[in-house]
Design a protein around this motif. Structure first.
Motif, short mmCIF file in Angstrom:
data_model
loop_
_atom_site.label_atom_id
_atom_site.label_comp_id
_atom_site.label_asym_id
_atom_site.label_seq_id
_atom_site.Cartn_x
_atom_site.Cartn_y
_atom_site.Cartn_z
N TYR A 154 22.90 33.20 -8.06
CA TYR A 154 22.67 32.37 -7.13
C TYR A 154 23.61 31.21 -6.83
N ASP A 155 23.46 30.73 -5.56
CA ASP A 155 24.25 29.54 -5.06
C ASP A 155 23.69 28.93 -4.03
N ILE A 156 23.72 27.60 -3.97
CA ILE A 156 23.33 26.73 -2.96
C ILE A 156 24.44 26.01 -2.21
N GLU A 157 24.11 25.69 -0.92
CA GLU A 157 25.13 24.78 -0.19
C GLU A 157 24.28 23.55 0.30
N THR A 158 24.70 22.60 0.42
CA THR A 158 23.96 21.26 0.88
C THR A 158 24.88 20.55 1.68
N VAL A 159 23.84 19.57 2.45
CA VAL A 159 24.34 18.53 3.38
C VAL A 159 23.49 17.23 3.34
N PRO A 160 24.11 16.48 3.97
CA PRO A 160 23.30 15.10 3.79
C PRO A 160 22.27 15.00 5.02
N LEU A 161 21.07 14.34 4.45
CA LEU A 161 19.95 14.15 5.25
C LEU A 161 20.33 13.15 6.59
N SER A 162 19.90 13.43 7.70
CA SER A 162 20.23 12.54 8.72
C SER A 162 19.69 11.18 8.56
N PRO A 163 20.60 10.08 9.00
CA PRO A 163 20.13 8.72 8.59
C PRO A 163 18.73 8.25 8.98
N ASP A 164 18.47 9.03 10.25
CA ASP A 164 17.11 8.51 10.78
C ASP A 164 15.93 8.86 9.91
N MET A 165 16.28 9.93 8.86
CA MET A 165 15.31 10.57 7.97
C MET A 165 15.17 9.55 6.69
N LEU A 166 15.88 8.47 6.48
CA LEU A 166 15.94 7.73 5.11
C LEU A 166 14.74 6.78 5.30
N THR A 167 14.10 6.64 4.10
CA THR A 167 13.26 5.36 4.08
C THR A 167 14.00 4.45 3.12
N PRO A 168 13.18 3.17 2.98
CA PRO A 168 14.13 2.17 2.31
C PRO A 168 14.37 2.33 0.87
N VAL A 169 13.53 3.64 0.28
CA VAL A 169 13.64 3.86 -1.15
C VAL A 169 14.98 4.64 -1.25
N THR A 170 15.01 5.83 -0.02
CA THR A 170 16.18 6.69 -0.13
C THR A 170 17.49 6.10 0.55
N LYS A 191 23.38 3.16 -3.83
CA LYS A 191 23.97 3.32 -5.22
C LYS A 191 24.77 4.39 -5.46
N GLN A 192 24.65 5.61 -4.64
CA GLN A 192 25.38 6.62 -4.73
C GLN A 192 26.65 6.56 -4.07
N VAL A 193 27.02 5.86 -2.96
CA VAL A 193 28.07 5.43 -2.51
C VAL A 193 28.89 4.84 -3.25
N THR A 194 28.33 3.57 -3.72
CA THR A 194 28.97 2.68 -4.58
C THR A 194 29.56 3.41 -5.87
N ARG A 195 28.78 4.04 -6.48
CA ARG A 195 29.18 4.85 -7.56
C ARG A 195 30.30 5.88 -7.29
N LEU A 255 29.90 8.72 2.54
CA LEU A 255 28.42 8.66 2.79
C LEU A 255 28.29 10.08 2.81
N THR A 256 28.94 10.75 3.56
CA THR A 256 28.56 12.35 3.74
C THR A 256 28.69 12.86 2.05
N LYS A 257 29.50 12.57 1.41
CA LYS A 257 29.67 13.21 -0.08
C LYS A 257 28.63 12.82 -0.73
N ALA A 258 28.32 11.62 -0.88
CA ALA A 258 27.29 11.16 -1.81
C ALA A 258 25.94 11.83 -1.53
N ALA A 259 25.46 11.69 -0.05
CA ALA A 259 24.38 12.35 0.10
C ALA A 259 24.17 13.69 0.03
N SER A 260 25.26 14.54 0.39
CA SER A 260 25.42 15.95 -0.05
C SER A 260 25.12 16.37 -1.41
N LEU A 261 25.51 15.32 -2.31
CA LEU A 261 25.45 15.56 -3.75
C LEU A 261 24.13 15.26 -4.46
N HIS A 262 23.10 14.59 -3.85
CA HIS A 262 21.84 14.15 -4.33
C HIS A 262 20.71 14.65 -3.84
#
Length: 221
Positions: free
Chosen positions: A7-23, A29-33, A47-54
């Protein structure tokens, strides 16, 4: 013959309007890292890479699975999703497919699945409140020291390699003839791009299983 499913998965970032204060805090944090490791990335790329990997700030847009059939050869299926609602349906279809007798896994094979795919798949399944099937540990097993019930081909050596590298070494045709993982989000935004990504995930799964079979043949020789 016991069914081995790659199996293999492919991922993309969530849209910014879907993010809560926690996410949103997680994204920061992920972008900084990531920026500390790859300082040449632009803000948008980071932003794209960090979100796609989490899995808290990203989603699965495609899943490819493959098995070997004695009459038909390599058989692959692909599942795709463009939105969160579609991701839920896709995951339901994916797990339901693996419930079928022909697909029910005796063991799983992946490339980097123990580090990435398994955890992402688990978290996105839980995020939608879906119940995991009884055999889920076959795919989601992440112990790096055990190759059963989940064999991760990336653990073959300590060097940094990709699936294309392993295919080259083993004489298996590379699945990267159209796109590669770094291009997924760009292609995702194009008309008809999701179909290409789903096909790419299915090819990756097939070639992962082919590599596993070559290794098993060499081991037995």
């Amino acid at each position: 013959m016991p069914t081995i499913v790659a199996y293999d998965i492919e991922t993309v970032p969530l849209s910014p309007d879907m993010l809560t204060p926690v996410t949103q805090a997680r994204l920061t944090k992920q972008v900084t890292r990531l920026s500390s490791k790859e300082p040449d990335l632009s803000v948008a790329e980071g932003l794209t890479k960090a979100a796609s990997l989490h899995p808290v700030i990203g989603m699965i847009c495609a899943i490819g699975i493959a098995r070997y059939d004695e009459q038909r050869g390599y058989v692959a299926e692909a599942f795709k999703a463009a939105t969160l609602d579609e991701e839920r349906v896709m995951l339901e279809q994916f797990w339901a497919q693996l419930e079928k007798p022909a697909w029910r896994p005796y063991m799983a094979v992946s490339f980097n699945g123990k580090f990435f795919d398994a955890g992402f798949l688990l978290m996105r399944t839980l995020a939608h409140g879906l119940t995991l099937p009884s055999f889920h540990e076959k795919l989601l097993h992440t112990n790096p020291w055990k190759n059963r019930p989940h064999f991760d081909l990336m653990h073959l050596c300590r060097f940094t390699i990709g699936l294309a590298d392993l295919c080259e070494v083993l004489g298996v045709e590379s699945p990267k003839d159209d796109i590669d993982g770094s291009q997924v989000y760009e292609v995702f935004q194009q008309e008809g791009g999701l179909l290409r990504i789903a096909a790419y995930a299915a090819r990756d799964a097939v070639k992962t299983l082919e590599c596993y079979h070559v290794l098993q043949h060499q081991k037995a020789a």
